[in-house]
Design a protein around this motif. Structure first.
Motif, PDB file in Angstrom:
ATOM      1  N   UNK A 104       0.816  -1.211   0.000  1.00 57.50           N
ATOM      2  CA  UNK A 104       0.000   0.000   0.000  1.00 57.50           C
ATOM      3  C   UNK A 104       0.853   1.266   0.000  1.00 57.50           C
ATOM      4  N   UNK A 105       2.099   1.132   0.434  1.00 58.76           N
ATOM      5  CA  UNK A 105       2.985   2.294   0.557  1.00 58.76           C
ATOM      6  C   UNK A 105       3.903   2.346  -0.657  1.00 58.76           C
ATOM      7  N   UNK A 106       3.782   3.387  -1.462  1.00 61.38           N
ATOM      8  CA  UNK A 106       4.679   3.543  -2.604  1.00 61.38           C
ATOM      9  C   UNK A 106       6.104   3.819  -2.160  1.00 61.38           C
ATOM     10  N   UNK A 107       7.061   3.505  -3.027  1.00 59.95           N
ATOM     11  CA  UNK A 107       8.467   3.652  -2.637  1.00 59.95           C
ATOM     12  C   UNK A 107       8.808   5.088  -2.260  1.00 59.95           C
ATOM     13  N   UNK A 108       8.177   6.064  -2.954  1.00 60.97           N
ATOM     14  CA  UNK A 108       8.477   7.458  -2.632  1.00 60.97           C
ATOM     15  C   UNK A 108       7.972   7.833  -1.246  1.00 60.97           C
ATOM     16  N   UNK A 109       6.888   7.183  -0.813  1.00 59.93           N
ATOM     17  CA  UNK A 109       6.364   7.469   0.519  1.00 59.93           C
ATOM     18  C   UNK A 109       7.157   6.754   1.603  1.00 59.93           C
ATOM     19  N   UNK A 110       7.782   5.642   1.253  1.00 61.39           N
ATOM     20  CA  UNK A 110       8.728   5.033   2.193  1.00 61.39           C
ATOM     21  C   UNK A 110       9.877   6.012   2.468  1.00 61.39           C
ATOM     22  N   UNK A 111      10.329   6.695   1.428  1.00 64.10           N
ATOM     23  CA  UNK A 111      11.402   7.677   1.609  1.00 64.10           C
ATOM     24  C   UNK A 111      10.958   8.807   2.528  1.00 64.10           C
ATOM     25  N   UNK A 112       9.717   9.276   2.338  1.00 65.46           N
ATOM     26  CA  UNK A 112       9.188  10.338   3.200  1.00 65.46           C
ATOM     27  C   UNK A 112       9.101   9.853   4.645  1.00 65.46           C
ATOM     28  N   UNK A 113       8.554   8.654   4.828  1.00 64.73           N
ATOM     29  CA  UNK A 113       8.381   8.100   6.175  1.00 64.73           C
ATOM     30  C   UNK A 113       9.721   7.974   6.890  1.00 64.73           C
ATOM     31  N   UNK A 114      10.731   7.517   6.175  1.00 65.92           N
ATOM     32  CA  UNK A 114      12.033   7.263   6.794  1.00 65.92           C
ATOM     33  C   UNK A 114      12.880   8.520   6.953  1.00 65.92           C
ATOM     34  N   UNK A 115      12.542   9.584   6.229  1.00 65.85           N
ATOM     35  CA  UNK A 115      13.442  10.743   6.223  1.00 65.85           C
ATOM     36  C   UNK A 115      12.882  12.008   6.857  1.00 65.85           C
ATOM     37  N   UNK A 116      11.555  12.152   6.962  1.00 68.51           N
ATOM     38  CA  UNK A 116      11.013  13.456   7.356  1.00 68.51           C
ATOM     39  C   UNK A 116      11.420  13.847   8.774  1.00 68.51           C
ATOM     40  N   UNK A 117      11.366  12.929   9.720  1.00 62.30           N
ATOM     41  CA  UNK A 117      11.712  13.308  11.091  1.00 62.30           C
ATOM     42  C   UNK A 117      13.220  13.403  11.317  1.00 62.30           C
ATOM     43  N   UNK A 118      14.048  12.533  10.726  1.00 67.35           N
ATOM     44  CA  UNK A 118      15.486  12.790  10.785  1.00 67.35           C
ATOM     45  C   UNK A 118      15.865  14.124  10.138  1.00 67.35           C
ATOM     46  N   UNK A 119      15.157  14.504   9.064  1.00 66.86           N
ATOM     47  CA  UNK A 119      15.451  15.790   8.416  1.00 66.86           C
ATOM     48  C   UNK A 119      15.112  16.951   9.339  1.00 66.86           C
ATOM     49  N   UNK A 120      13.958  16.876  10.010  1.00 63.04           N
ATOM     50  CA  UNK A 120      13.587  17.912  10.971  1.00 63.04           C
ATOM     51  C   UNK A 120      14.598  17.964  12.110  1.00 63.04           C
ATOM     52  N   UNK A 121      15.019  16.802  12.573  1.00 62.85           N
ATOM     53  CA  UNK A 121      16.000  16.691  13.659  1.00 62.85           C
ATOM     54  C   UNK A 121      17.310  17.387  13.269  1.00 62.85           C
ATOM     55  N   UNK A 122      17.827  17.061  12.088  1.00 65.18           N
ATOM     56  CA  UNK A 122      19.108  17.624  11.659  1.00 65.18           C
ATOM     57  C   UNK A 122      18.998  19.113  11.363  1.00 65.18           C
ATOM     58  N   UNK A 123      17.894  19.530  10.722  1.00 64.13           N
ATOM     59  CA  UNK A 123      17.702  20.950  10.438  1.00 64.13           C
ATOM     60  C   UNK A 123      17.580  21.752  11.722  1.00 64.13           C
ATOM     61  N   UNK A 124      16.830  21.219  12.681  1.00 62.91           N
ATOM     62  CA  UNK A 124      16.668  21.917  13.947  1.00 62.91           C
ATOM     63  C   UNK A 124      17.986  22.130  14.665  1.00 62.91           C
ATOM     64  N   UNK A 125      18.789  21.073  14.726  1.00 65.46           N
ATOM     65  CA  UNK A 125      20.077  21.212  15.406  1.00 65.46           C
ATOM     66  C   UNK A 125      21.053  22.078  14.617  1.00 65.46           C
ATOM     67  N   UNK A 126      20.924  22.083  13.289  1.00 71.43           N
ATOM     68  CA  UNK A 126      21.783  22.951  12.475  1.00 71.43           C
ATOM     69  C   UNK A 126      21.500  24.417  12.804  1.00 71.43           C
TER      70      UNK A 126
END
Length: 276
Positions: free
Chosen positions: A82-104
């Motif tokens: 049910x989960x397209x490959x592009x949405x797997x990327x979103x699921x796996x990356x959105x919160x690490x991205x927020x984490x890294x951007x916030x600390x940057x």
């Protein structure tokens, strides 16, 4: 939404679900506060209490759902397709991205990102790794998401829209956690009711919008919500000073605004197509 989901939203009781979820979780956590229990029971009871939303969803689904509802529910729990490959990327990356951007951004105000090694402190044995994995998967992702996203989000969206449903679910999500702020040893108790409480509360509101956005774009996948919840827990910044909390809150505001804007654009496109 397909035929099974439409039938499902008709049978769903929003307030009955919230009532059962709170009743079970608060009863377990309330017992932890009221009784003198052995220390080795604390973690199992914390996890057991967290299963209130999932237990409520499974009970209501099997009590009032028909065969199509039940099959649809469990398919959404276990299906990877049910989960397209592009949405797997979103699921796996959105919160690490927020984490890294916030600390940057935080680094420009004197803040420091915790060293990677600290994220794995205490995981020095196979049994410790297994316990960590069990807690991270079941204490939140599995114990909650079959209920929050798997059961009640559909009727909330049907009645109040995507934005309204996300906001209502986020508020109830915050309220559901409240007993944990009085149980020593929990991350909520460590936050207290100061500025960290308000930052954490807005984190849940933001999470609710992100979860709805991804849920609606992954064919209502409950598995996707479980994975997203896991990533949110793994990439949650801790022990921030007020400046850090303010920075992460500002980023979360922008994320919510971007999602709401995307929903409005999609709505406009649909109206234009209907008029064509």
């Amino acid at each position: 939404m397909g035929k099974a989901s439409l039938q499902y939203t008709e049978l769903a009781s929003i307030w009955g679900f919230f009532g059962l979820s709170f009743l079970f979780s608060w009863a377990v956590w309330g017992a932890m506060l009221a009784l003198s229990l052995p220390a080795d029971l604390m973690l199992p009871l914390l996890i057991l209490g967290a299963f209130g939303p999932t237990f409520a969803a499974v009970y209501l689904m099997h009590r009032y759902g028909n065969a199509a509802n039940i099959r649809d529910f469990w398919t959404r729990v276990i299906s990877f397709k049910k989960i397209g490959w592009e949405w797997y990327l979103v699921i796996l990356s959105i919160f690490p991205a927020i984490y890294l951007l916030g600390y940057y951004i935080y680094s420009y105000f004197g803040g420091e990102q915790p060293p990677v090694a600290s994220l794995f402190s205490g995981l020095d044995s196979f049994s410790a790794i297994l316990l960590f994995a069990f807690v991270m998967i079941f204490a939140g992702p599995v114990s909650e998401e079959l209920g929050w996203r798997g059961y009640v989000l559909d009727p909330l969206q049907q009645k109040y829209g995507s934005a309204g449903g996300s906001l209502i679910l986020g508020i109830f999500w915050i309220l559901w956690h409240l007993p944990l702020f009085f149980i020593e040893g929990t991350s909520q108790h460590a936050k207290g009711f100061g500025y960290q409480f308000w930052s954490w509360s807005f984190q849940l509101i933001m999470l609710s919008f992100v979860f709805t956005w991804i849920y609606n774009n992954t064919n209502r996948s409950i598995l996707g919500a479980i994975l997203l919840h896991l990533m949110a827990n793994l990439a949650y910044p801790t022990n921030l000073e007020p400046t850090g909390e303010l920075i992460f809150t500002a980023i979360r505001v922008l994320v919510v605004l971007a999602i709401v804007w995307a929903w409005k654009q999609k709505s406009v496109i649909r109206q234009d197509l209907a008029a064509a």
